[in-house]
Design a protein around this motif. Structure first.
Motif, PDB file in Angstrom:
ATOM      1  N   ASP A  56      78.949  67.157  44.413  1.00 49.27           N
ATOM      2  CA  ASP A  56      78.507  66.832  45.656  1.00 49.27           C
ATOM      3  C   ASP A  56      76.825  66.749  45.340  1.00 49.27           C
ATOM      4  OD1 ASP A  56      80.538  67.260  47.323  1.00 49.27           O
ATOM      5  OD2 ASP A  56      80.197  69.674  46.797  1.00 49.27           O
ATOM      6  N   ILE A  58      73.535  65.494  47.323  1.00 50.83           N
ATOM      7  CA  ILE A  58      73.018  65.132  48.444  1.00 50.83           C
ATOM      8  C   ILE A  58      71.716  64.314  48.504  1.00 50.83           C
ATOM      9  CG2 ILE A  58      74.233  67.307  49.749  1.00 50.83           C
ATOM     10  CD1 ILE A  58      71.374  68.451  49.168  1.00 50.83           C
ATOM     11  N   THR A  94      75.052  60.942  59.602  1.00 46.62           N
ATOM     12  CA  THR A  94      75.680  61.206  58.169  1.00 46.62           C
ATOM     13  C   THR A  94      76.645  60.163  57.410  1.00 46.62           C
ATOM     14  OG1 THR A  94      75.407  63.412  58.803  1.00 46.62           O
ATOM     15  CG2 THR A  94      76.739  63.087  56.888  1.00 46.62           C
ATOM     16  N   ILE A  96      78.836  59.383  53.860  1.00 42.32           N
ATOM     17  CA  ILE A  96      79.386  59.936  52.780  1.00 42.32           C
ATOM     18  C   ILE A  96      80.110  58.860  52.144  1.00 42.32           C
ATOM     19  CG2 ILE A  96      81.357  61.667  52.065  1.00 42.32           C
ATOM     20  CD1 ILE A  96      80.944  62.921  54.911  1.00 42.32           C
ATOM     21  N   GLU A 107      81.281  62.926  45.647  1.00 37.37           N
ATOM     22  CA  GLU A 107      80.993  62.785  47.040  1.00 37.37           C
ATOM     23  C   GLU A 107      79.291  62.554  47.266  1.00 37.37           C
ATOM     24  OE1 GLU A 107      81.634  65.585  50.367  1.00 37.37           O
ATOM     25  OE2 GLU A 107      83.469  64.393  50.305  1.00 37.37           O
ATOM     26  N   PHE A 109      76.455  62.346  49.705  1.00 36.91           N
ATOM     27  CA  PHE A 109      76.165  62.655  51.271  1.00 36.91           C
ATOM     28  C   PHE A 109      74.882  62.354  51.591  1.00 36.91           C
ATOM     29  CE2 PHE A 109      75.483  66.039  54.428  1.00 36.91           C
ATOM     30  CZ  PHE A 109      76.744  66.136  55.087  1.00 36.91           C
ATOM     31  N   SER A 120      74.108  71.656  52.990  1.00 37.09           N
ATOM     32  CA  SER A 120      74.809  72.029  51.907  1.00 37.09           C
ATOM     33  C   SER A 120      73.906  72.584  50.681  1.00 37.09           C
ATOM     34  CB  SER A 120      75.495  70.708  51.470  1.00 37.09           C
ATOM     35  OG  SER A 120      74.536  69.668  51.318  1.00 37.09           O
TER      36      SER A 120
END
Length: 181
Positions: A56, A58, A94, A96, A107, A109, A120
């Motif tokens: 993940d 961000i 948002t 993704i 991913e 984000f 997150s």
């Protein structure tokens, strides 16, 4: 405390963390995303990942199309490449971006909010502090709950006895305990 803003810590971590570091370097993702304040969040950085855990990342961007364009140009042909925009999550647009590389689903984000202030990242910091304050049995229970299909925040909320929405409850818990400010 680990500097989660620099992925170098992964090089000295678990086998999975080392693999994650290698994948991120091979894809040159953090260099590619450097203008968008990328931070690796989630379970792999704090070593509570399960086999299906993803990477993940961000990011922050005022214009989501900018980051989509950058990633699409470089990695748009990778398996699983997809872009989804959620009109409003906590009043924030948002986006993704998902893709797959080697053994990792990835991913990205994106929100128009500093990465360090995104839920997150805050969840990960709180979870990390909780893991430091508890024993290996606690960590093993979190992993077992995740292997049974529970998401990370609900697993922590369950073990901590937090009964409200697990995502909000974990943030509130982190503020109460001084894990984040």
């Amino acid at each position: 405390m680990i500097n989660f803003k620099d992925i170098i810590y992964l090089k000295e971590g678990t086998v999975r963390q080392k693999e994650a570091h290698k994948v991120l370097l091979e894809l040159n993702l953090f260099e590619l995303l450097k203008n968008f304040n990328p931070i690796l969040a989630g379970t792999i950085p704090i070593n509570i990942d399960v086999e299906s855990s993803d990477l993940d990342i961000i990011c922050q961007s005022e214009n989501h199309e900018d980051i989509v364009k950058v990633v699409r140009e470089k990695h748009g042909k990778l398996p699983g490449f997809e872009v989804k925009t959620i009109p409003s999550y906590k009043n924030l647009k948002t986006t993704i971006i998902t893709l797959e590389y080697k053994t990792f689903p990835i991913e990205i984000f994106v929100q128009n909010k500093p990465s360090e202030e995104q839920d997150s990242y805050l969840h990960m910091l709180i979870e990390y502090q909780i893991l430091l304050k508890n024993n290996e049995d606690f960590k093993s229970e979190i992993i077992a709950l995740k292997q049974q299909g529970l998401k990370t925040e609900p697993a922590f909320a369950k073990l901590l006895g937090l009964e409200e929405d697990p995502y909000e409850a974990l943030l509130n818990y982190g503020y109460e305990k001084g894990y984040i400010s």
